[in-house]
Design a protein around this motif. Structure first.
Motif, mmCIF file in Angstrom:
data_model
loop_
_atom_site.group_PDB
_atom_site.id
_atom_site.type_symbol
_atom_site.label_atom_id
_atom_site.label_comp_id
_atom_site.label_asym_id
_atom_site.label_seq_id
_atom_site.Cartn_x
_atom_site.Cartn_y
_atom_site.Cartn_z
ATOM 1 N N LYS A 102 0.841 -1.288 0.100
ATOM 2 C CA LYS A 102 -0.193 0.165 -0.135
ATOM 3 C C LYS A 102 0.834 1.272 -0.036
ATOM 4 N N ARG A 103 1.930 0.990 0.751
ATOM 5 C CA ARG A 103 2.766 2.338 0.787
ATOM 6 C C ARG A 103 3.344 2.474 -0.573
ATOM 7 N N VAL A 104 3.947 1.457 -1.268
ATOM 8 C CA VAL A 104 4.361 1.480 -2.527
ATOM 9 C C VAL A 104 3.568 2.237 -3.542
ATOM 10 N N ALA A 105 2.090 1.731 -3.568
ATOM 11 C CA ALA A 105 1.061 2.223 -4.323
ATOM 12 C C ALA A 105 0.967 3.617 -4.028
ATOM 13 N N LEU A 109 2.173 1.458 -12.266
ATOM 14 C CA LEU A 109 1.014 0.505 -12.184
ATOM 15 C C LEU A 109 1.563 -0.598 -11.007
ATOM 16 N N ILE A 110 1.006 -0.967 -10.011
ATOM 17 C CA ILE A 110 1.404 -2.072 -9.317
ATOM 18 C C ILE A 110 0.716 -3.115 -9.831
ATOM 19 N N LEU A 111 1.448 -4.191 -10.173
ATOM 20 C CA LEU A 111 0.897 -5.331 -10.976
ATOM 21 C C LEU A 111 1.042 -6.638 -10.052
ATOM 22 N N LYS A 168 -7.795 -7.535 -2.320
ATOM 23 C CA LYS A 168 -8.586 -6.749 -3.336
ATOM 24 C C LYS A 168 -9.389 -5.563 -2.763
ATOM 25 N N ARG A 169 -10.147 -6.067 -1.595
ATOM 26 C CA ARG A 169 -10.789 -4.762 -0.801
ATOM 27 C C ARG A 169 -9.608 -4.033 -0.083
ATOM 28 N N HIS A 170 -8.276 -4.589 0.230
ATOM 29 C CA HIS A 170 -7.422 -3.870 0.874
ATOM 30 C C HIS A 170 -6.845 -2.560 -0.046
ATOM 31 N N PRO A 177 -6.299 2.946 -7.477
ATOM 32 C CA PRO A 177 -6.677 2.653 -8.722
ATOM 33 C C PRO A 177 -5.263 2.105 -9.373
ATOM 34 N N ASN A 178 -4.184 2.524 -9.111
ATOM 35 C CA ASN A 178 -2.964 2.006 -9.597
ATOM 36 C C ASN A 178 -2.295 0.643 -9.331
ATOM 37 N N VAL A 179 -3.175 0.211 -8.453
ATOM 38 C CA VAL A 179 -3.067 -1.395 -7.962
ATOM 39 C C VAL A 179 -4.154 -2.374 -8.794
ATOM 40 N N VAL A 180 -3.468 -3.125 -9.555
ATOM 41 C CA VAL A 180 -4.179 -4.248 -10.454
ATOM 42 C C VAL A 180 -3.895 -5.687 -9.806
#
Length: 815
Positions: free
Chosen positions: A412-415, A422-424, A434-436, A441-444
């Protein structure tokens, strides 16, 4: 219909891992509750139906109409279940790939069998299906039909729900209706090259579930020429013993084996029951017989298999310890205790990390570190098409299971720190990630993808992450994905773990979250990297392949220290029998640390000359030529005094040993410390060790002996007196008891006497049901003649009874 039923089983397991952790699953639970109410209504309806049936037995027409209504309700309920199962498929990212595999294989489904914490979650759907099944049985019992009509209806339902399939262990009558659709029989008797042992790999996951260390090692061992049977944890629910064999791609020596076990238990929850062990042993005996397995290397990857693997005849037991299982936090204590027993008993303990090595050395002195690796050629090759991020953003990527050891807060800190990138994340999500990340929006999260698709994502990543929590489980982990990241030449930023030290400067390993972010920023800022940096990473990975690891494993097994065994053979004439005995010792023992001591009691034929020539140039062959006949006890005592082995064997020269007999006897002594002396079963002896045999020629003996002992592998029984045509005892027994009593002269009763001395020390005498040695019986004593033999017998009986009381004659086993 078989495909649907198996898909139901698969979806059941897949749903468990998402049931309690996704919003979609909560909705599914509500729908299941609605279905419970529907089932309750069906129960009420069935009760009403039973009442009406009992009151209206004479009104056949009305009963048939009610039966039609009940059957329609059951069909509606089944259709509703199928609809909800399809909805569950949509909720699972995994199901897409599984449906593709089902379309290709048409029948081969497997259960979710990794990560015990996901599997343990309450399976509500199982209980619902069970209730429906019980309801259908009650309705079936109430039907106003004749027995013949009911039987016809039952056969039709079974044909819809479970088409017949012939597997080893089924009768031809049970499967006759399916013979036309059977694939060609699988030829399992494919010998390993250069006489190498067969590999029995007792897996922790099904072959088709997720490609990991077990499958990669198995593939490379098979490619190196060893016939490899990969034993799946995915059992077939059947009360009859047997197995199914599936040839696997990549080698004609590679097969997956699925055993039949009633109830198809999961191996992660508890040790196998006694009934499961019996059924598994019978199935394994069928496999060994079908494949004509002579010697084996048993590679165990989960403690559940230990009670089975320890019984395999003529085998080396290897524990491939891949994880710190206690670190999962949800493993039953009984399984952890079983793992400790496996660690102690294994001939070789393989550790995947330094941490596991140190843990293993507390239990076993033979520990070899063989780390994880990669398929370099697969991961280093860039696909023609790779994943593209919208807007051509840089990709910070990770693939692997997203479980409790995955640091969600760190990602989350990276995002937050890199909103422009994009965090893939690739992999099954069993912690509601997914809920976390819903607010980012940049986490897929792509979910789990087929193994073959990993390069498609990997080569699109600009930086690869290893965002693990530092905990006992990860401290013991040697991460496979780092090897794979480096194969593609990718920069890797990871939390600091002990096993990352081997990668040196090829991986950035940091301790603090702030340092993790700053390091990641530096790495991203240095892109694109020069070709030399990429080449250095790939050069390292090129030397860390599964082929290298399989070679290390083979070498570690081949160079294992084994206890020395000294076999004492007493001879007196009968040269041809002696030759056959010694030849079988050299060709059938298959034991690398064997010392053979032949003591000749002044033979008058060509025996002394033959023995002298036979021992010449062989330091592990010792010949003692007596100048007079010292008798059975004194002659053997000379051999025992000259023996240097950890285990000592007294073997008559009128015997022929069978393949792996030494390992078979040693295994019982190792597993049961209370046994002080042990012997095999045989064709010809005067006590319970005698078994019925059919062979008439010695050439036919090995095959019959192998079939007999495979069916009894691991079995032994306590016996009052062993006959000393063949006995083994550890040196500790010899040091306590000493040699044979020489009062008995030429022979008779020295074996009874020795067993009494062993038992007086609190030890047990045992007969191994899974070791067979052929015995001609009394070849030397027969030269004395009947009168002299009887006189010697009576004399020695008196000596025995003066020491031990009345002699109890030996008896045969019950028919």
């Amino acid at each position: 219909m078989d495909q649907i039923n198996r898909l139901v089983d698969c979806i059941d397991q897949l749903t468990r891992s998402t049931q309690s952790r996704t919003i979609e699953t909560l909705q599914l639970v509500k729908e299941i509750e609605n279905r419970d109410r529907l089932i309750e209504q069906l129960n009420l309806g069935s009760k009403a139906l039973r009442t009406r049936l009992s009151l209206q037995e004479g009104k056949t027409g009305r009963l048939r109409e009610q039966l039609r209504v009940a059957e329609q309700r059951l069909k509606d309920a089944e259709a509703l279940i199928q609809t909800k199962e399809k909805e569950a498929v949509v909720l699972s990212d995994w199901a897409v790939d599984l449906r593709a595999q089902l379309a290709a294989k048409q029948a081969e489904l497997f259960k979710l069998s990794d990560w015990g914490n996901a599997i343990e979650r309450a399976p509500l759907r199982y209980s619902i299906r069970k209730q429906l099944y019980k309801l259908s049985r009650r309705v079936y019992a109430w039907l106003p039909l004749t027995a013949q009509q009911k039987s016809k209806l039952a056969r039709r339902l079974r044909s819809w729900l479970k088409p017949g399939k012939v597997t080893p262990g089924e009768s031809s009558a049970d499967a006759s209706s399916a013979l036309q659709s059977l694939p060609p029989p699988v030829n399992l008797a494919v010998p390993s090259s250069l006489g190498q042992p067969t590999i029995l790999m007792f897996g922790v996951i099904d072959w088709h579930f997720r490609i990991q260390r077990p499958q990669n090692l198995a593939k490379e061992l098979a490619r190196a020429g060893q016939t490899t049977f990969y034993i799946s944890n995915n059992f077939i629910d059947d009360e009859a013993p047997g197995f199914e064999a599936e040839p696997l791609e990549g080698s004609n020596r590679l097969f997956q084996i699925r055993f039949k076990v009633l109830g198809a238990p999961a191996i992660y929850h508890a040790p196998p029951s006694a009934a499961a062990i019996r059924q598994l042993c019978e199935g394994l005996a069928m496999l060994l017989q079908s494949a004509n397995v002579n010697a084996a290397d048993c590679i165990v990857q989960h403690a559940y298999w230990f009670p089975l693997a320890r019984r395999v005849p003529n085998a080396t037991l290897v524990y491939d310890c891949m994880d710190h299982h206690e670190g999962f936090g949800n493993v039953a204590q009984e399984l952890l205790d079983l793992e400790i027993a496996l660690m102690r008993r294994a001939d070789l303990l393989v550790a995947t990390s330094d941490w596991i090595e140190q843990h293993g050395k507390r239990e076993n002195r033979n520990v070899e570190v063989i780390r994880n690796a990669c398929e370099f050629s697969f991961f280093s090759r860039r696909p023609d098409k790779v994943y593209r991020a919208p807007g051509n953003r840089k990709i910070i990527g990770y693939y692997g299971v997203i479980a409790e050891w995955f640091d969600l807060d760190l990602v989350k800190r990276v995002a937050q720190s890199f909103p422009q990138h994009l965090i893939l994340l690739i992999g099954s999500d069993i912690v509601q990630a997914k809920r976390h990340f819903k607010a980012f929006p940049n986490v897929v999260l792509e979910g789990e993808v087929p193994y073959a698709s990993l390069p498609y994502y990997l080569h699109a990543m600009d930086v690869c992450l290893l965002p693990f929590k530092v905990m006992p489980l990860t401290l013991a982990t040697n991460p496979v994905k780092v090897y794979e990241y480096l194969s593609a030449g990718k920069p890797v930023v990871s939390v600091k773990l002990p096993e990352l030290s081997q990668f040196g400067k090829l991986v950035w390993a940091v301790e603090e979250p702030t340092e993790f972010i700053s390091t990641l920023r530096s790495v991203l800022g240095a892109l694109p990297e020069d070709s030399a940096t990429l080449a250095a990473r790939q050069s390292f990975a090129r030397g860390q392949t599964w082929q290298h690891r399989a070679a290390s494993l083979r070498e570690a097994i081949a160079t294992l220290p084994v206890p020395k065994v000294s076999v004492v053979v007493l001879t007196y004439n009968n040269l041809e029998l002696t030759k056959a005995c010694l030849d079988s010792l050299l060709t059938q023992s298959q034991y690398p640390n064997l010392e053979i001591i032949v003591v000749d009691n002044h033979s008058s034929d060509q025996t002394p000359a033959f023995l002298t020539a036979w021992a010449d140039g062989h330091p592990d062959r010792i010949v003692i030529l007596n100048q007079d006949n010292k008798g059975f006890a004194a002659g053997n005592n000379l051999g025992l005094a000259a023996a240097s082995g950890d285990y000592l064997v007294i073997l008559n020269n009128d015997t022929v040993v069978t393949a792996g007999w030494i390992k078979g006897l040693i295994r019982h002594l190792q597993d049961h410390k209370e046994i002080g002396i042990i012997g095999p079963i045989t064709n010809n002896i005067g006590n319970e060790a005698k078994v019925s045999t059919r062979y008439e020629r010695i050439e036919d003996m090995p095959a019959e002996a192998a079939q007999m002992t495979r069916a009894r592998m691991g079995e032994w029984f306590e016996i009052n007196t062993l006959a000393f045509f063949c006995v083994m005892f550890p040196r500790s027994t010899y040091e306590q008891i000493g040699g044979l009593c020489e009062e008995y002269g030429l022979g008779f009763f020295e074996d009874d006497d020795y067993c009494r001395r062993v038992q007086r020390r609190g030890m047990r005498a045992a007969c191994a049901e899974d070791v067979f040695v052929h015995h001609h019986l009394s070849a030397s004593f027969n030269t004395l003649g009947a009168r002299k033999k009887q006189a010697l017998f009576e004399k020695n009986r008196a000596i025995y009874e003066s020491k031990w009381g009345s002699w109890v004659p030996h008896t045969y086993r019950d028919a």
